[in-house]
Design an enzyme around this catalytic site. Structure first.
Site, mmCIF file in Angstrom:
data_model
loop_
_atom_site.group_PDB
_atom_site.id
_atom_site.type_symbol
_atom_site.label_atom_id
_atom_site.label_comp_id
_atom_site.label_asym_id
_atom_site.label_seq_id
_atom_site.Cartn_x
_atom_site.Cartn_y
_atom_site.Cartn_z
ATOM 1 N N SER A 1 0.857 -1.260 0.153
ATOM 2 C CA SER A 1 -0.079 -0.102 -0.079
ATOM 3 C C SER A 1 0.786 1.226 0.139
ATOM 4 C CB SER A 1 -0.847 -0.061 1.264
ATOM 5 O OG SER A 1 -1.298 1.271 1.619
ATOM 6 N N LYS B 1 1.951 -3.667 6.383
ATOM 7 C CA LYS B 1 2.166 -3.763 5.115
ATOM 8 C C LYS B 1 3.684 -3.341 5.280
ATOM 9 C CE LYS B 1 -1.712 -4.705 3.224
ATOM 10 N NZ LYS B 1 -1.834 -5.984 2.669
ATOM 11 N N TYR C 1 -2.400 -1.292 10.765
ATOM 12 C CA TYR C 1 -2.482 -1.976 9.187
ATOM 13 C C TYR C 1 -1.422 -1.506 8.647
ATOM 14 C CZ TYR C 1 -3.927 -1.473 4.674
ATOM 15 O OH TYR C 1 -3.800 -1.423 3.378
HETATM 16 C C1 UD1 Z 1 -6.556 4.093 3.580
HETATM 17 C C2 UD1 Z 1 -5.245 3.619 3.840
HETATM 18 C C3 UD1 Z 1 -4.674 2.671 2.928
HETATM 19 C C4 UD1 Z 1 -5.544 1.340 2.599
HETATM 20 C C5 UD1 Z 1 -6.873 2.024 2.450
HETATM 21 C C6 UD1 Z 1 -7.939 0.795 2.445
HETATM 22 C C7 UD1 Z 1 -3.717 5.303 4.906
HETATM 23 C C8 UD1 Z 1 -2.945 6.423 4.801
HETATM 24 N N1 UD1 Z 1 -4.489 5.067 4.093
HETATM 25 O O1 UD1 Z 1 -6.669 5.072 2.628
HETATM 26 O O2 UD1 Z 1 -3.467 2.521 2.959
HETATM 27 O O3 UD1 Z 1 -5.189 0.950 1.988
HETATM 28 O O4 UD1 Z 1 -7.514 3.009 3.585
HETATM 29 O O5 UD1 Z 1 -8.678 0.742 3.465
HETATM 30 O O6 UD1 Z 1 -3.829 4.544 5.827
HETATM 31 N N2 UD1 Z 1 -13.016 10.534 3.385
HETATM 32 C C9 UD1 Z 1 -14.118 11.229 3.694
HETATM 33 N N3 UD1 Z 1 -15.294 10.721 4.306
HETATM 34 C C10 UD1 Z 1 -15.303 9.437 4.435
HETATM 35 C C11 UD1 Z 1 -14.318 8.583 4.108
HETATM 36 C C12 UD1 Z 1 -13.337 9.167 3.380
HETATM 37 O O7 UD1 Z 1 -14.014 12.446 3.285
HETATM 38 O O8 UD1 Z 1 -16.391 9.095 5.024
HETATM 39 C C13 UD1 Z 1 -11.890 11.083 2.698
HETATM 40 C C14 UD1 Z 1 -10.731 10.772 3.456
HETATM 41 O O9 UD1 Z 1 -10.577 11.807 4.411
HETATM 42 C C15 UD1 Z 1 -9.459 10.850 2.232
HETATM 43 C C16 UD1 Z 1 -10.432 10.001 1.122
HETATM 44 O O10 UD1 Z 1 -11.684 10.264 1.443
HETATM 45 O O11 UD1 Z 1 -9.220 11.805 2.129
HETATM 46 C C17 UD1 Z 1 -10.050 8.629 1.061
HETATM 47 O O12 UD1 Z 1 -10.218 7.868 2.336
HETATM 48 P P1 UD1 Z 1 -10.103 6.385 2.286
HETATM 49 O O13 UD1 Z 1 -11.242 5.865 1.255
HETATM 50 O O14 UD1 Z 1 -10.632 5.945 3.605
HETATM 51 O O15 UD1 Z 1 -8.852 5.898 2.056
HETATM 52 P P2 UD1 Z 1 -7.607 6.232 2.567
HETATM 53 O O16 UD1 Z 1 -7.495 6.971 3.968
HETATM 54 O O17 UD1 Z 1 -6.747 7.187 1.346
#
Ligand code: UD1
Length: 341
Positions: A127, A156, A152
Site C-alpha cells: 500500500s 504492510k 494496519y
Molecule cells: C486508507 C489507507 C490505505 C488503505 C485504504 C484501504 C492510509 C494513509 N491509507 O486509505 O493504506 O489501503 O485505507 O482501507 O492509511 N473520506 C471522507 N469521508 C469518508 C471517508 C473518506 O471524506 O467517509 C476521505 C478521507 O479523508 C480521504 C479520502 O476520502 O481523504 C479517502 O479515504 P479512504 O477511502 O478511507 O482511503 P485512505 O484513507 O486514503
C-alpha cells in the site's frame, strides 16, 4: 500447459477482480479464503464472467498445518498472489494484535510453504500507506518510508521487510510488492465489487451507500487542508486496472524478466483527485445529488498523495486505462445491483 496461480483472499474485493483477469488471460486459478470479509458465492460470480469457476478452499492461512496440506495436494502452483489480510485502518488501532497476528502470520506461513514446496514466486499486496505524507509529490518508489500511522499500515511495511529478507536468504524465491494507491470501482458486469462489512471506512463505498439511502449523509473529513479546494487529495485507480497489473507482475516473474529478485512498484494513475472532485464525478455520472457535509478532519489522514507510476509504466508496460468517471459509474452500478435497485 496452463500455469496455476494461487490467489489468497481471492473472494475479496481486489482478489476477485484479479482472479477474473487471470482466468481471462488463460491461467488456472485456485483460491484460498477464510470468507471473513467475503462470501463463497463470489466464485460463482467469477464463473458468470469468465465461464470458469475457480476452486475455492475455505480455511485460514494462519493454520500452517492446513496450508501445508493444501500445497501437498496442489503441487503444481506456479505463483502466489497474496491478498488475504485485514485492511481496516481504524479497526487496526483498536485491535493491533489481531492485525499483526493475522496479516503477518499468514504471510510467514506462505513464505515458509514456498520454501518447503518449492513455489518460486509471490506478488504481495502492499500500500501507498508506507510513504506516510511524502515530502515530494508525486511519490516514487525510492521515497523514504515513514513510520506507519496505524497497525494496519505497519503490517504492510513489516510484510515488505519480511519478504525482502526471505528473498535475500533463499535464492530461488522471487517476489514483487505492489504498492496500491486508492482502488475504487467495480467490474463492468456489476457481478463483483467492493462489499464492506458494516459501516464503510473508505470514501467510495460510503458515497454509494449514501446515494442509495443506506447512510444519511457523507461526511467530508476536512476542507481546510493545503489543497486547491481544501479537501484531501488521493490517487484513485479503477480496480480492474489494478487487477491487470497483478497479471502482468505474475507474467514477469514466470517469464524471468524481472530485473531483481525483489521488486517494488507503485500502482496509481499519477493524478491527484480531491474528495470534492470525487463527489462531483459521482454526481456527474449518476445525475444524482449527494447529501454531504463538511466535518472535522479524520485523525491520521494525510493531506495529499498521488503516485509516480512511471516505473510500472516502463518496466511492467502497465498503465491505468479507466477514468475516475468510469470507476464511479461502475461502483454505482454494483451498489444498485447488490441493493436490488
Ligand atoms: C486508507 C489507507 C490505505 C488503505 C485504504 C484501504 C492510509 C494513509 N491509507 O486509505 O493504506 O489501503 O485505507 O482501507 O492509511 N473520506 C471522507 N469521508 C469518508 C471517508 C473518506 O471524506 O467517509 C476521505 C478521507 O479523508 C480521504 C479520502 O476520502 O481523504 C479517502 O479515504 P479512504 O477511502 O478511507 O482511503 P485512505 O484513507 O486514503
Amino acid at each position: 500447459m496452463k500455469k496455476k496461480i494461487l490467489v489468497t483472499g481471492g473472494t475479496g474485493y481486489i482478489g476477485s477482480h484479479t482472479a477474473t483477469e487471470l482466468i481471462l488471460e488463460g491461467y488456472d486459478v485456485v483460491i484460498i479464503d477464510n470468507l471473513y470479509n467475503s462470501g463463497a458465492e463470489v466464485a460463482d460470480r467469477i464463473e458468470m464472467i469468465t465461464g470458469t469457476k475457480p476452486p475455492l478452499e475455505v480455511f485460514d492461512l494462519c493454520d500452517r498445518e492446513r496450508l501445508g496440506t493444501f500445497f501437498s495436494e496442489h503441487n503444481d502452483v506456479s505463483a502466489i498472489i497474496h491478498f488475504a489480510a485485514y485492511k481496516a485502518v481504524g479497526e487496526s488501532v483498536n485491535k493491533p494484535l489481531e492485525y499483526y497476528r493475522n496479516n503477518l502470520l499468514s504471510l510467514i506461513n506462505l513464505l515458509d510453504c514456498m520454501k518447503q514446496f518449492a513455489v518460486p514466486f509471490m506478488v504481495f499486496s502492499s500500500s501507498c500507506t508506507v510513504y506516510g505524507q511524502p515530502e515530494k509529490l508525486p511519490v516514487s518508489e525510492d521515497s523514504p518510508i515513514q513510520p506507519a500511522m496505524s497497525p494496519y499500515g505497519n503490517t504492510k511495511q513489516i510484510g515488505e521487510e519480511i519478504i525482502r529478507d526471505t528473498v535475500a536468504s533463499v535464492s530461488d524465491i522471487k517476489a514483487i510488492s505492489l504498492r496500491y494507491f486508492n482502488p475504487i470501482g467495480a467490474h463492468p458486469s456489476a457481478l463483483i465489487g467492493e462489499l464492506p462489512r458494516g459501516v464503510p471506512e473508505n470514501l467510495v463505498p460510503f458515497i454509494t451507500q449514501t446515494a442509495c439511502g443506506l447512510r444519511d449523509e457523507l461526511k467530508v473529513f476536512g476542507n481546510d487542508y493545503d489543497t486547491p479546494d481544501g479537501s484531501c487529495i488521493r490517487d484513485y485507480l479503477h480496480v480492474v486496472d489494478l487487477a491487470k497489473a497483478h497479471v502482468v507482475a505474475v507474467r514477469r516473474l514466470l517469464a524471468g524478466t524481472n530485473k531483481m529478485n525483489y521488486e517494488i512498484f507503485n500502482l496509481g494513475t499519477g493524478r491527484g483527485v480531491s474528495v470534492l472532485e470525487a463527489i462531483s464525478s459521482f454526481e456527474r455520472v449518476t445525475g444524482l445529488k449527494l447529501n454531504y457535509t463538511i466535518t472535522e478532519r479524520r485523525p491520521g489522514d494525510i493531506e495529499k498523495i498521488w503516485a509516480d507510476p512511471s516505473l510500472a509504466n516502463r518496466e511492467l508496460g502497465w498503465r491505468t486505462l479507466s477514468t475516475l468517471d468510469d470507476a464511479m459509474r461502475t461502483a454505482w452500478e454494483w451498489e444498485k445491483k447488490i441493493r436490488k435497485m
